[in-house]
Motif scaffolding. Structure first.
Motif, mmCIF file in Angstrom:
data_model
loop_
_atom_site.group_PDB
_atom_site.id
_atom_site.type_symbol
_atom_site.label_atom_id
_atom_site.label_comp_id
_atom_site.label_asym_id
_atom_site.label_seq_id
_atom_site.Cartn_x
_atom_site.Cartn_y
_atom_site.Cartn_z
ATOM 1 N N UNK A 1 25.047 -7.149 13.144
ATOM 2 C CA UNK A 1 25.472 -7.961 12.031
ATOM 3 C C UNK A 1 24.832 -7.471 10.743
ATOM 4 N N UNK A 2 23.561 -7.118 10.773
ATOM 5 C CA UNK A 2 22.890 -6.703 9.553
ATOM 6 C C UNK A 2 22.819 -7.853 8.563
ATOM 7 N N UNK A 3 22.984 -7.522 7.290
ATOM 8 C CA UNK A 3 22.871 -8.540 6.251
ATOM 9 C C UNK A 3 24.197 -8.768 5.555
ATOM 10 N N UNK A 4 25.293 -8.329 6.147
ATOM 11 C CA UNK A 4 26.599 -8.405 5.494
ATOM 12 C C UNK A 4 26.999 -9.827 5.139
ATOM 13 N N UNK A 5 26.722 -10.781 6.022
ATOM 14 C CA UNK A 5 27.124 -12.167 5.777
ATOM 15 C C UNK A 5 26.000 -13.009 5.200
ATOM 16 N N UNK A 6 24.822 -12.444 5.054
ATOM 17 C CA UNK A 6 23.694 -13.237 4.578
ATOM 18 C C UNK A 6 23.832 -13.540 3.088
ATOM 19 N N UNK A 7 23.174 -14.589 2.683
ATOM 20 C CA UNK A 7 23.101 -14.984 1.278
ATOM 21 C C UNK A 7 21.645 -14.858 0.875
ATOM 22 N N UNK A 8 21.323 -15.190 -0.332
ATOM 23 C CA UNK A 8 19.926 -15.162 -0.723
ATOM 24 C C UNK A 8 19.575 -16.334 -1.619
ATOM 25 N N UNK A 9 18.299 -16.701 -1.524
ATOM 26 C CA UNK A 9 17.696 -17.719 -2.364
ATOM 27 C C UNK A 9 16.873 -16.972 -3.404
ATOM 28 N N UNK A 10 16.990 -17.340 -4.664
ATOM 29 C CA UNK A 10 16.254 -16.689 -5.744
ATOM 30 C C UNK A 10 15.068 -17.571 -6.136
ATOM 31 N N UNK A 11 13.848 -17.047 -5.993
ATOM 32 C CA UNK A 11 12.652 -17.811 -6.327
ATOM 33 C C UNK A 11 12.456 -17.861 -7.840
ATOM 34 N N UNK A 12 11.488 -18.649 -8.275
ATOM 35 C CA UNK A 12 11.192 -18.748 -9.706
ATOM 36 C C UNK A 12 10.736 -17.417 -10.281
ATOM 37 N N UNK A 13 10.145 -16.566 -9.424
ATOM 38 C CA UNK A 13 9.682 -15.257 -9.871
ATOM 39 C C UNK A 13 10.759 -14.185 -9.684
ATOM 40 N N UNK A 14 12.016 -14.627 -9.530
ATOM 41 C CA UNK A 14 13.181 -13.741 -9.401
ATOM 42 C C UNK A 14 13.132 -12.864 -8.143
ATOM 43 N N UNK B 1 6.093 -10.850 12.808
ATOM 44 C CA UNK B 1 5.600 -10.105 11.648
ATOM 45 C C UNK B 1 6.111 -8.672 11.597
ATOM 46 N N UNK B 2 6.390 -8.056 12.731
ATOM 47 C CA UNK B 2 6.863 -6.676 12.762
ATOM 48 C C UNK B 2 8.368 -6.615 13.036
ATOM 49 N N UNK B 3 9.089 -7.652 12.669
ATOM 50 C CA UNK B 3 10.509 -7.747 12.942
ATOM 51 C C UNK B 3 11.233 -8.187 11.671
ATOM 52 N N UNK B 4 12.539 -8.347 11.781
ATOM 53 C CA UNK B 4 13.317 -8.876 10.672
ATOM 54 C C UNK B 4 14.494 -9.673 11.237
ATOM 55 N N UNK B 5 15.341 -10.179 10.378
ATOM 56 C CA UNK B 5 16.392 -11.074 10.853
ATOM 57 C C UNK B 5 17.567 -10.353 11.498
ATOM 58 N N UNK B 6 17.539 -9.024 11.546
ATOM 59 C CA UNK B 6 18.605 -8.291 12.221
ATOM 60 C C UNK B 6 18.140 -7.682 13.549
ATOM 61 N N UNK C 1 19.894 -21.115 11.590
ATOM 62 C CA UNK C 1 19.352 -20.600 10.332
ATOM 63 C C UNK C 1 18.305 -19.550 10.643
ATOM 64 N N UNK C 2 18.436 -18.398 9.991
ATOM 65 C CA UNK C 2 17.398 -17.366 10.066
ATOM 66 C C UNK C 2 17.218 -16.793 8.671
ATOM 67 N N UNK C 3 16.005 -16.314 8.377
ATOM 68 C CA UNK C 3 15.747 -15.803 7.040
ATOM 69 C C UNK C 3 14.621 -14.787 7.067
ATOM 70 N N UNK C 4 14.573 -13.978 6.027
ATOM 71 C CA UNK C 4 13.485 -13.022 5.845
ATOM 72 C C UNK C 4 12.349 -13.746 5.144
#
Length: 68
Positions: free
Chosen positions: A1-14, A36-41, A60-63
């Motif tokens: 799947x990768x990140x093709x369908x993922x969205x993102x949240x933008x923090x106050x620090x961009x 810690x040594x993994x990611x959402x894909x 729900x999964x997130x980086x």
């Protein structure tokens, strides 16, 4: 799947935090925190995601980073 369908949240620090939410309108939502040594894909998040799809559960999964 990768990140093709993922969205993102933008923090106050961009800073962008990628996430994927699958909403099946279930009363149960599974939130997956990868290691810690993994990611959402990785293999485990994908396996849990597929299980939730089959069971019609929200998922729900997130980086994340900056672990102290």
């Amino acid at each position: 799947m990768g990140y093709k369908r993922s969205k993102y949240f933008l923090t106050q620090k961009k800073r962008k935090i990628n996430y994927l939410l699958i909403n099946k309108k279930s009363q149960i939502t599974v939130v997956f925190f990868h290691g810690f040594m993994s990611d959402m894909s990785g293999k485990k998040p994908i396996a849990v995601q597929n299980f939730c799809k089959k069971q019609k559960l929200n998922f729900l999964k997130f980086e994340y980073s900056g672990h102290g």
